[in-house]
Enzyme design. Structure first.
Site, PDB file in Angstrom:
ATOM      1  N   SER A 253     -17.306  19.626  -1.509  1.00  0.00           N
ATOM      2  CA  SER A 253     -18.072  18.089  -1.727  1.00  0.00           C
ATOM      3  C   SER A 253     -16.589  17.767  -2.078  1.00  0.00           C
ATOM      4  CB  SER A 253     -18.502  18.464  -2.691  1.00  0.00           C
ATOM      5  OG  SER A 253     -19.020  17.338  -3.406  1.00  0.00           O
TER       6      SER A 253
ATOM      7  N   LYS B 276     -20.242  14.313  -1.141  1.00  0.00           N
ATOM      8  CA  LYS B 276     -19.899  14.027  -1.926  1.00  0.00           C
ATOM      9  C   LYS B 276     -21.106  14.326  -3.677  1.00  0.00           C
ATOM     10  CE  LYS B 276     -17.630  11.212  -5.109  1.00  0.00           C
ATOM     11  NZ  LYS B 276     -16.088  11.703  -5.355  1.00  0.00           N
TER      12      LYS B 276
ATOM     13  N   ASN C   7      -6.183  14.270  -8.391  1.00  0.00           N
ATOM     14  CA  ASN C   7      -7.335  13.269  -8.012  1.00  0.00           C
ATOM     15  C   ASN C   7      -7.680  13.348  -8.905  1.00  0.00           C
ATOM     16  OD1 ASN C   7     -10.309  14.021  -7.757  1.00  0.00           O
ATOM     17  ND2 ASN C   7      -8.891  15.793  -7.309  1.00  0.00           N
TER      18      ASN C   7
ATOM     19  N   GLY D 151     -12.739  10.408 -10.724  1.00  0.00           N
ATOM     20  CA  GLY D 151     -14.275  10.323 -11.630  1.00  0.00           C
ATOM     21  C   GLY D 151     -15.759   9.966 -10.653  1.00  0.00           C
ATOM     22  N   LEU D 152     -15.885  10.768  -9.721  1.00  0.00           N
ATOM     23  CA  LEU D 152     -17.362  10.878  -9.169  1.00  0.00           C
ATOM     24  C   LEU D 152     -17.876   9.568  -8.625  1.00  0.00           C
ATOM     25  CD1 LEU D 152     -18.626  13.629 -11.344  1.00  0.00           C
ATOM     26  CD2 LEU D 152     -17.844  13.937  -8.711  1.00  0.00           C
TER      27      LEU D 152
ATOM     28  N   CYS E 255     -16.408  18.991 -12.617  1.00  0.00           N
ATOM     29  CA  CYS E 255     -15.376  18.343 -12.333  1.00  0.00           C
ATOM     30  C   CYS E 255     -14.102  17.806 -13.481  1.00  0.00           C
ATOM     31  CB  CYS E 255     -16.411  16.718 -11.893  1.00  0.00           C
ATOM     32  SG  CYS E 255     -15.107  15.365 -12.006  1.00  0.00           S
TER      33      CYS E 255
ATOM     34  N   GLY F 216     -11.272  21.232   1.957  1.00  0.00           N
ATOM     35  CA  GLY F 216     -11.091  20.397   1.055  1.00  0.00           C
ATOM     36  C   GLY F 216     -10.098  19.598   0.950  1.00  0.00           C
ATOM     37  N   THR F 217      -9.413  19.534   0.842  1.00  0.00           N
ATOM     38  CA  THR F 217      -7.717  19.099   0.730  1.00  0.00           C
ATOM     39  C   THR F 217      -7.284  18.708   2.347  1.00  0.00           C
ATOM     40  OG1 THR F 217      -7.424  19.139  -1.354  1.00  0.00           O
ATOM     41  CG2 THR F 217      -5.744  18.397   0.140  1.00  0.00           C
TER      42      THR F 217
END
Lengths: 262, 308
Positions: B25, B49, B73, B76-77, B134, B269-270
């Site tokens: 995500s 996301k 990162n 902030g969603l 998060c 992910g990354t």
């Protein structure tokens, strides 16, 4: 958008700390538009990890595109040591290009330092009679020889902070001078460079109610609109509070950005 | 048999994946950008996301900074909110021939439930992944995930409202991840994914300011992989739920470490930022590895760690 391993055709120093690199990719070259960029993986190692964004500064012979970079950090220090025979993973062309569809208007291309990269590509596709390139540098040793990307010295004005070449002062002085004596309709401005310079160009454009597009630089992770890491504050006329430099830009109308928050 | 294609199918509870490689995500958007360069139908699945009830603008920039073998990162969603997701993104996602998992987030326990309820009956979603991890939001997120009881309350609320399997994504920013995992298991979760990012910061020494406007951010990338692997190892042994391993996976050998430790699947992910084809290369690498080892079913590898 293409992802591929591209051969380095050349990678040469053309000014102090400033390199011009040509990469062979007929696919990216045929799609590339002035203002767009590529994400380059400078090494296969995990450190540095991320790709670097570079504006495309021109094309050569239909199968090569070029990038212009100044060595400023770890990534560009690795890149300067690459050479003919090496291959680099490139992803592109990415982002929104300059919109220069309006014919018959004079364009001023305003560059600060290495910010000249996307404007060289733009100047190369514009009618030479309709565009003027204004370029500012710290000193003469940094001046990018535009003939290296196939442009002529005509319609080029240079400013250096120390006065070692051209006008002594900043590039916005040159712009001020040009706009002050301009009597042939409303010119359009295209700018790329350090933030204080962009702010000055934007302020001058707002004052004179001129159309102006700027190419903005930020750190990026993905370069394609997935991570949302490259956000910049949008102006109130946009429907969203932030715009992504990689996807909505890197070229923006000055009216799309919140200049106070930049 | 060695000439045959090894079977990479794995199960996370009732969800069957063609292979154990999922997009994590927040690193893959809704897949549409990557669709240009990656055949999404070949993936095990996509975790989209983080989704909240209402649109979220995200944090002020700068939002990212590169660090040794990783990045921080503080997005902030940032997301479009439930309604636009259902109208604008889900119809496209539904057409993909791949498993779609929706990561959900709320400011409070009730709001997590409301997002789960809003996704009820939505076709084309295989599971929910509950984001209690998060680190970059003021309310919710990691505030729940660092507390076993709060994690359990969120899990129960989502289970009450959801009509799909519920996976809970854990934060590594805790003293003992096993106690959070066990609390989530008792609450009834169907699976666990871990880890989310590790909290960290970076400073610009010239300006003497934090490099992120949010001051702190979440560290991801290969720098965190050993931490993630050990936490997966611990959680696999502490619960009976299927576990999805996440954290710094860059290639098939990294993925194998997690599978051998007992993860049923992995999320990448990354690495997607670095190389959009990473997940496809991992799937191909797993196939090659199985063939070379004479393994016909990848489940033979899962949890096969040899210990005295």
């Amino acid at each position: 958008m293409i992802e591929q391993e591209a051969d380095i055709v050349f990678n040469r120093m053309i000014a102090r700390n400033t390199f011009l690199m040509a990469l062979k990719s007929p696919e990216i070259t045929s799609l590339a538009r002035p203002g767009q960029f590529v994400m380059v993986r400078v090494s296969k190692s995990a450190d540095p990890l991320l790709r670097r964004p570079f504006s495309i500064c021109g094309t050569r012979g239909g199968d090569c595109f070029m990038i212009l970079y100044r060595v400023v950090g770890v990534g560009t220090a690795i890149l300067r040591n690459a050479g003919k025979g090496d291959r680099l993973s490139v992803l592109g062309p990415l982002g929104r290009p300059f919109d220069f569809s309006e014919k018959g208007k004079t364009s001023f291309l305003v560059a600060g330092g290495i910010g000249i990269a996307p404007l060289l590509f733009l100047a190369g596709v514009m009618d030479p009679g309709e565009c003027m390139l204004l370029a500012g540098y710290g000193t003469s040793a940094e001046v990018v020889p535009v003939e290296q990307v196939g442009l002529s010295q005509e319609n080029l004005l240079i400013a250096t902070d120390d006065g070692t070449l051209g006008h002594k002062g900043v590039v916005t002085d040159l712009l001020e001078g040009q706009l002050g004596k301009w009597r042939r309709g409303r010119p359009v401005l295209f700018a790329c460079g350090p933030l204080p310079m962009l702010k000055r160009v934007a302020a001058m454009s707002f004052e004179r109610e001129l159309e102006c597009q700027v190419s903005v630089e930020t750190a990026m992770a993905c370069g394609i609109g997935a991570c949302q890491g490259c956000a910049v504050r949008a102006s109130s006329r946009e429907t969203q509070p932030y715009l992504q430099v990689c996807r909505h830009g890197p070229v923006f109308s000055i009216r799309s950005l919140d200049w106070k928050a930049l | 048999m060695t000439g045959d294609r090894p079977d990479l199918t794995v199960n996370i509870g009732s969800i069957e994946l063609n292979n154990p490689v999922l997009a994590a995500s927040g690193t893959f958007g809704y897949g549409e950008q990557y669709a240009e360069v990656v055949d999404l139908s070949r993936l095990g699945g996509i975790v989209v996301k983080g989704l909240s009830l209402r649109p979220r603008p995200g944090n002020p920039p700068p939002r990212i900074v590169e660090t040794p073998c990783g990045m921080l990162n503080a997005i902030g969603l940032a997301n479009m909110g439930l309604e636009e997701f259902l109208n604008e993104k889900l119809p496209w996602l539904r057409k993909l021939d791949t498993v779609v998992i929706v990561n959900i987030y709320g400011h409070n326990v009730e709001e997590y439930g409301m997002v789960a309820e809003g996704l009820r009956g939505a076709e084309g979603i295989s599971a929910l992944e509950v984001n209690v991890s998060c680190p970059n939001v003021e309310q919710g997120g990691m505030a729940f995930g660092t507390d076993p009881d709060a994690s359990a309350r969120v899990t129960e609320q989502v289970l009450k409202k959801a009509d799909k399997p519920v996976i809970v994504k854990l934060t590594p920013n805790v003293t003992d991840i096993r106690s959070v995992a066990q609390a989530v298991e008792r609450a009834g979760a169907h699976g666990i994914s871990l880890i989310n990012t590790l909290s960290g910061m970076a400073i610009d020494v010239e300006k003497r300011v934090p490099r992120l406007a949010n001051v702190s951010g979440g560290l991801s990338g290969p720098a965190i992989r050993p931490v993630a692997l050990y936490m997966v190892y611990q959680v696999v042994r502490a619960v009976n739920l299927p576990v999805i391993g996440v954290g710094g996976i860059m290639n098939y050998r990294d993925a194998l470490e997690f599978l051998i430790a007992g993860a049923r699947a992995v999320q990448v992910g990354t690495a997607n930022f670095v190389n959009p084809s990473t997940m496809l290369e991992i799937i191909e690498g797993l196939e090659r590895f199985c063939r070379a080892q004479g393994i016909i079913d990848i489940n033979e590898i899962i949890g096969s760690l040899k210990e005295d």
